[in-house]
Design an enzyme around this catalytic site. Structure first.
Site, short mmCIF file in Angstrom:
data_model
loop_
_atom_site.label_atom_id
_atom_site.label_comp_id
_atom_site.label_asym_id
_atom_site.label_seq_id
_atom_site.Cartn_x
_atom_site.Cartn_y
_atom_site.Cartn_z
N ASP A 64 0.87 -1.17 0.00
CA ASP A 64 0.00 0.00 0.00
C ASP A 64 0.91 1.22 0.00
O ASP A 64 1.67 1.43 0.94
CB ASP A 64 -0.89 -0.05 1.25
CG ASP A 64 -1.56 1.28 1.58
OD1 ASP A 64 -1.64 2.14 0.70
OD2 ASP A 64 -2.00 1.43 2.74
N ASN A 100 -0.08 6.94 2.96
CA ASN A 100 0.16 8.18 3.67
C ASN A 100 0.66 7.81 5.07
O ASN A 100 0.39 6.71 5.54
CB ASN A 100 -1.15 8.96 3.77
CG ASN A 100 -0.98 10.36 4.33
OD1 ASN A 100 -0.78 10.54 5.53
ND2 ASN A 100 -1.09 11.35 3.48
N GLU A 137 -3.63 4.09 -2.57
CA GLU A 137 -4.05 3.68 -1.23
C GLU A 137 -5.56 3.80 -1.06
O GLU A 137 -6.22 2.89 -0.54
CB GLU A 137 -3.35 4.52 -0.16
CG GLU A 137 -3.78 4.13 1.25
CD GLU A 137 -2.98 4.80 2.35
OE1 GLU A 137 -2.70 4.13 3.35
OE2 GLU A 137 -2.63 5.99 2.20
N GLU A 138 -6.13 4.92 -1.48
CA GLU A 138 -7.55 5.14 -1.28
C GLU A 138 -8.39 4.11 -2.03
O GLU A 138 -9.40 3.62 -1.50
CB GLU A 138 -7.92 6.56 -1.74
CG GLU A 138 -7.38 7.66 -0.84
CD GLU A 138 -5.98 8.11 -1.17
OE1 GLU A 138 -5.46 9.04 -0.52
OE2 GLU A 138 -5.39 7.53 -2.10
N TYR A 177 -8.72 5.19 -12.39
CA TYR A 177 -7.77 5.66 -11.37
C TYR A 177 -7.97 7.15 -11.19
O TYR A 177 -8.23 7.87 -12.17
CB TYR A 177 -6.35 5.37 -11.83
CG TYR A 177 -5.27 5.55 -10.79
CD1 TYR A 177 -4.98 4.54 -9.88
CD2 TYR A 177 -4.51 6.71 -10.73
CE1 TYR A 177 -3.99 4.68 -8.93
CE2 TYR A 177 -3.50 6.87 -9.80
CZ TYR A 177 -3.24 5.84 -8.90
OH TYR A 177 -2.25 5.99 -7.95
#
Length: 517
Positions: free
Chosen positions: A268, A271, A286-287, A326
């Site tokens: 991942d 953040n 990541e989101e 994306y």
């Protein structure tokens, strides 16, 4: 085994979590406050009783719940987002099913949250796997049932988690109010699509009970020795001295980390606050992973932000959604049935490792301190906790060229990764691919599967891999070349990318060239 009244009150893990969950501990048992329980019971009886049959009325009901928990009312923007999503963006048929079936089921699940938590702590026993705040530098693991995860995520959806003290504890936001608020005056459909993924998850888990487990581990690479023979945060020289052999490295120009067929650590690109912008406007690597595997979001409840020597590993998170696109083009495209096998702890064999990259524009990429931070961050994410003493020996036994080749992992679990930190953080894909190879090899991972996402700067990655493996370089030798190249870049002695510097004129340097660098 039922927890005793004195036992629950005495638990340090529960005391750690209590300020951040909506239930209260009284008389040695967990309860919803009476007014909140009354509201949940009304919701559980369906819209004929609760009158919750639209998004705007749901927003009012959630405000009532929050007030019963001594929380402020939902912001007007979040309330407007709830109304927009459930009253305008969902089809009438889906909205009707949501309010007549899903919302009552969610309320019933929440009514069981105190019992689920008590059962969780009873089964955790004296082990260090109970739900608690995992602060920075607090290495440990929390193991949760999927049913408890679903209940906690419902709290987040209904915006019921207390917010006081979260910033001071370096915890990310966990309630979904920001997600709904971001729908308002938002021109990107990706925000709506993120919510569609989460609503799909909720519909799935209320339709049938999921019986597996998910574990959340904070991994720490100690800066000082905590016991004899255990590795500490390596310095530049320690990496140069490493004689560990480089592992197998496969390059894939297409495909995605989350579709990895081999068992591997799926990276991942995180953040430092777990989840990044998952519950706000973010929609990159990541989101997206947090949307298609929503159980990951629960880690945001209790995982404090990561420091440079920390990583987070989550095992067992189930995937529920298929997607395409994306960023702003992200779209939910339907259900996903996760058929990953189950391990001995009841967890799906999906291992997701969150590591945060430095935001390092321009020349900062080449500073030795930045290179060291990145390789140690990746190593922390990739290492196996049970092998920390072995890693210490591998760094120490730098003269034994054959030592590492006699080490075989009990489980063939590699690393599945890609262009970590090379998007908004501006990382150099050539450097980051080598750093991750070095870290995975030192962690005794048997392979790296690297997804380039068709990045043009990595066209020669396969050629570099072949060159390095053909010459049987060690971790230390490849690290030395990175340091040498970076120092030349800083001094202005070369403007080439690392691959072109290593393999000039379309082919590898000869041995004399290598030795003279």
């Amino acid at each position: 085994m039922e927890p005793s009244a004195s036992g629950l009150a005495a638990r340090g893990d529960l005391r750690s979590a209590l300020p951040f969950v909506p239930v209260v501990l009284r008389g040695g048992a967990l309860f919803w406050p009476p007014a909140a329980q009354e509201s949940l019971r009304a919701l559980a009886l369906g819209p004929d009783v609760s009158r919750v049959a639209s998004g705007d009325v749901l927003a009012d009901a959630l405000t009532d719940l929050r007030l019963a928990l001594s929380l402020p009312a939902l912001s007007q923007r979040a309330a407007d987002g709830l109304a927009l999503f459930f009253d305008e963006l969902l089809s009438r048929a889906q909205a009707r099913g949501w309010f007549s079936e899903v919302v009552p089921n969610l309320a019933r699940l929440l009514l069981r949250l105190p019992a689920l938590l008590e059962d969780h702590y009873a089964k955790a026993g004296d082990a260090a796997s109970g739900l608690r705040i995992l602060a920075t530098q607090d290495a440990g693991i929390v193991r949760l049932s999927q049913e408890l995860v679903a209940a906690l995520l419902t709290c987040a959806l209904f915006c019921l988690f207390p917010t006081d003290g979260r910033a001071e504890a370096s915890l990310p936001s966990i309630n979904f109010d920001g997600l709904f608020a971001a729908l308002i005056h938002n021109t990107r459909q990706s925000q709506e699509q993120k919510l569609r993924c989460l609503i799909h998850y909720v519909e799935r888990v209320t339709d049938s009970t999921h019986t597996g487990f998910v574990s959340f581990e904070r991994k720490v690479l100690p800066r000082r020795a905590v016991s004899d023979g255990v590795i500490t945060y390596p310095d530049v020289d320690a990496w140069i001295k490493s004689s560990v052999s480089l592992c197998q490295f496969r390059v894939f120009s297409s495909g995605f980390i989350e579709d990895e067929e081999q068992e591997a650590l799926e990276i991942d690109f995180a953040n430092r606050y777990l989840g990044g912008g998952a519950l706000s406007r973010g929609c990159v690597q990541e989101e997206i992973r947090f949307m298609i595997n929503p159980e990951l979001i629960v880690g945001m409840l209790f995982m404090a932000c990561m420091e440079d020597n920390e990583a987070i590993e989550i095992v067992g998170a189930e995937r529920f959604s298929q997607y395409m696109g994306y960023g702003s083009s992200f779209r939910f495209v339907g259900d996903y049935l996760d058929n990953k096998p189950i391990d001995s702890m009841g967890r799906r064999r999906t291992r997701i490792v969150a590591i945060d990259a430095l935001d390092c524009p321009t020349r900062l990429h080449y500073e030795s301190s930045c290179l060291l931070r990145e390789v140690n961050k990746a190593f922390c994410g990739f290492f196996d906790q049970s092998k920390l003493q072995l890693y210490a020996k591998l760094f120490q036994d730098s003269d034994d060229k054959n030592f590492s080749t006699s080490i075989s992992s009990n489980e063939y679990i590699g690393v599945s990764t890609g262009n970590w930190g090379c998007g908004a953080f501006g990382g150099n894909p050539e450097i980051k691919s080598m750093i991750q190879w070095i870290a995975a090899s030192q962690a005794l991972r048997p392979f790296v599967n690297y997804y380039t996402f068709e990045d043009a700067s990595l066209e020669r990655l396969g050629e570099v891999i072949q060159w390095v493996l053909r010459h049987e370089w060690t971790v230390g030798e490849l690290w030395h070349m990175l340091i040498e190249y970076s120092s030349q870049r800083i001094r202005g002695e070369t403007l080439k990318g690392f691959f072109a510097w290593l393999l000039p004129n379309g082919g590898p340097k000869n041995e004399a060239d290598y030795m003279s660098e």
